[in-house]
Design a protein around this motif. Structure first.
Motif, PDB file in Angstrom:
ATOM      1  N   VAL A  39       0.440  -1.199  -0.027  1.00  0.00           N
ATOM      2  CA  VAL A  39       0.073  -0.270  -0.154  1.00  0.00           C
ATOM      3  C   VAL A  39       0.937   1.295  -0.325  1.00  0.00           C
ATOM      4  CG1 VAL A  39      -1.815   1.359   1.627  1.00  0.00           C
ATOM      5  CG2 VAL A  39      -1.984  -1.465   1.564  1.00  0.00           C
ATOM      6  N   ALA A  41       0.401   5.590   0.115  1.00  0.00           N
ATOM      7  CA  ALA A  41      -0.641   6.299   0.106  1.00  0.00           C
ATOM      8  C   ALA A  41      -0.364   7.883  -0.403  1.00  0.00           C
ATOM      9  CB  ALA A  41      -0.640   6.648   1.705  1.00  0.00           C
ATOM     10  N   TRP A  44       0.887  10.677   1.839  1.00  0.00           N
ATOM     11  CA  TRP A  44       1.613  10.490   2.819  1.00  0.00           C
ATOM     12  C   TRP A  44       2.470  11.697   3.135  1.00  0.00           C
ATOM     13  CZ3 TRP A  44       3.113   4.653   3.199  1.00  0.00           C
ATOM     14  CH2 TRP A  44       3.622   4.591   4.898  1.00  0.00           C
ATOM     15  N   ASP A  88      -1.353  -1.606  -4.256  1.00  0.00           N
ATOM     16  CA  ASP A  88      -2.762  -0.383  -3.200  1.00  0.00           C
ATOM     17  C   ASP A  88      -2.112   1.004  -3.255  1.00  0.00           C
ATOM     18  OD1 ASP A  88      -4.462   0.960  -3.186  1.00  0.00           O
ATOM     19  OD2 ASP A  88      -5.527  -0.334  -1.190  1.00  0.00           O
ATOM     20  N   ALA A  90      -3.587   4.244  -2.736  1.00  0.00           N
ATOM     21  CA  ALA A  90      -4.663   4.670  -1.814  1.00  0.00           C
ATOM     22  C   ALA A  90      -4.745   6.422  -1.316  1.00  0.00           C
ATOM     23  CB  ALA A  90      -4.456   4.666  -0.445  1.00  0.00           C
ATOM     24  N   ASP A  92      -4.639   8.815   0.144  1.00  0.00           N
ATOM     25  CA  ASP A  92      -5.312   9.155   1.245  1.00  0.00           C
ATOM     26  C   ASP A  92      -3.987   9.425   2.525  1.00  0.00           C
ATOM     27  OD1 ASP A  92      -7.373   9.371   3.559  1.00  0.00           O
ATOM     28  OD2 ASP A  92      -8.443   8.172   3.423  1.00  0.00           O
ATOM     29  N   THR A  96      -4.534   6.567   7.915  1.00  0.00           N
ATOM     30  CA  THR A  96      -6.514   6.080   7.556  1.00  0.00           C
ATOM     31  C   THR A  96      -6.267   5.070   6.147  1.00  0.00           C
ATOM     32  OG1 THR A  96      -7.131   8.741   7.720  1.00  0.00           O
ATOM     33  CG2 THR A  96      -7.874   7.011   6.239  1.00  0.00           C
ATOM     34  N   ALA A  97      -5.174   5.456   5.579  1.00  0.00           N
ATOM     35  CA  ALA A  97      -4.777   4.017   4.213  1.00  0.00           C
ATOM     36  C   ALA A  97      -4.702   2.434   4.769  1.00  0.00           C
ATOM     37  CB  ALA A  97      -4.434   4.453   3.020  1.00  0.00           C
ATOM     38  N   ARG A 100      -7.665   0.810   7.229  1.00  0.00           N
ATOM     39  CA  ARG A 100      -8.107   0.635   6.398  1.00  0.00           C
ATOM     40  C   ARG A 100      -8.100  -0.860   5.334  1.00  0.00           C
ATOM     41  NH1 ARG A 100      -8.684   4.155   2.777  1.00  0.00           N
ATOM     42  NH2 ARG A 100     -10.083   4.775   4.009  1.00  0.00           N
TER      43      ARG A 100
END
Length: 319
Positions: A39, A41, A44, A88, A90, A92, A96-97, A100
């Motif tokens: 992941v 973000a 970030w 992924d 994200a 965000d 938070t990412a 989730r």
């Protein structure tokens, strides 16, 4: 229907700390036969002090994020060739990412990142926020290279007093013990269970009243010495019993046995666990979910090991 395989999730941002976390997560997923979900973000920068540019810079930021993910997936595939890797991106912030993603994860792995001159020692806001709030085990990859790269052949688990099972109904191994035991078994290493205890002073054992019954100072000193020695032996015995009871049912039938070392230590839990981390590939601690609140109660000891341990730290939710 077959059992759903939850992935190991790792957060990446292109930093060296994230690369260490990626390598560690890939090996964890490989050992457990699980896919790896990487992941990144795109927001970030909010947590790392980066100020975003104008709207015209966003396409370049998107390209940068995609490049970070592609490089991470390639690195993970080289690290563990048979590993299934998913990515992924994200849109965000990092916490938070990753929280989730952690809702459907076997474990969540992040790097240790700090600030200023203490960057190699202290845990950053992303790692700490995730460790305190994730619903799955969180591994913060930190420490010396020889510990991070698995050169110690040992997993350490901290055993708290309140994990002690009742006499009427022996409890199964806690989630933290089970996590540590599985890691030790998959690594082919030893599990070391550490429980720290303190012996209270003479005043806490009722000796004030007994002192009054003695007619001289030497008698009081001798009595206090015997009380202190007896109390210390009693604490040591209870600590050993706690380790026996907590780990008594930890070895599952039909699985390879794991060498287990019981280590009751007189002193603070903080010092005992930090000392143990020097010769460990992984330190596992439990964190209880806060009643009526979102997240876990990390406590002072867990905060200390997350910031100062010499090896990666796994924080496992304990119901």
């Amino acid at each position: 229907m077959g059992t759903v395989e939850l992935p190991v999730v790792v957060g990446v941002d292109g930093s060296d700390a994230a690369s260490d976390a990626l390598d560690w997560a890939a090996e964890l997923a490989g050992r457990r036969g699980l896919p790896l979900r990487v992941v990144h973000a795109s927001l970030w920068e909010r947590y790392e002090g980066y100020v975003a540019g104008t709207a015209a810079d966003r396409p370049a930021e998107r390209l940068h994020s995609e490049a970070v993910l592609a490089a991470a997936a390639e690195r993970a595939g080289r690290r563990v060739p048979a590993l299934k890797v998913m990515t992924d991106l994200a849109a965000d912030d990092a916490v938070t990412a990753l929280l989730r993603a952690g809702q459907s994860a076997e474990a969540l792995v992040v790097g240790s990142r700090g600030r200023g001159e203490f960057a190699s020692l202290l845990l950053g806001s992303v790692g700490l926020g995730i460790a305190a709030r994730a619903q799955c085990p969180v591994v913060v990859v930190r420490g010396r290279p020889e510990n991070v790269h698995g050169g110690m052949n040992r997993v350490v688990v901290g055993i708290a007093e309140r994990e002690r099972p009742s006499e009427r109904e022996p409890a199964p191994p806690s989630a933290a013990v089970a996590f540590a035991l599985r890691e030790a078994r998959l690594r082919g290493g030893e599990l070391e269970a550490v429980h720290a205890w303190r012996c209270a002073g003479p005043e806490d054992h009722g000796t004030r009243e007994s002192h009054r019954a003695h007619g001289n100072h030497r008698a009081r000193e001798n009595h206090a010495g015997h009380e202190s020695h007896g109390a210390r032996e009693d604490h040591a015995r209870r600590a050993a019993e706690l380790l026996d009871e907590t780990l008594g049912g930890a070895t599952a039938a039909g699985l390879p046995p794991v060498p287990v070392a019981h280590r009751p230590v007189e002193g603070s839990a903080r010092k005992a666990l930090l000392d143990a981390s020097a010769h460990a590939d992984l330190l596992v601690v439990g964190a209880r979910r806060r009643q009526g609140h979102f997240g876990m109660q990390l406590g002072l000891v867990n905060h200390a090991v997350l910031h100062h341990a010499k090896c990666p730290v796994a924080v496992v939710p304990v119901s």
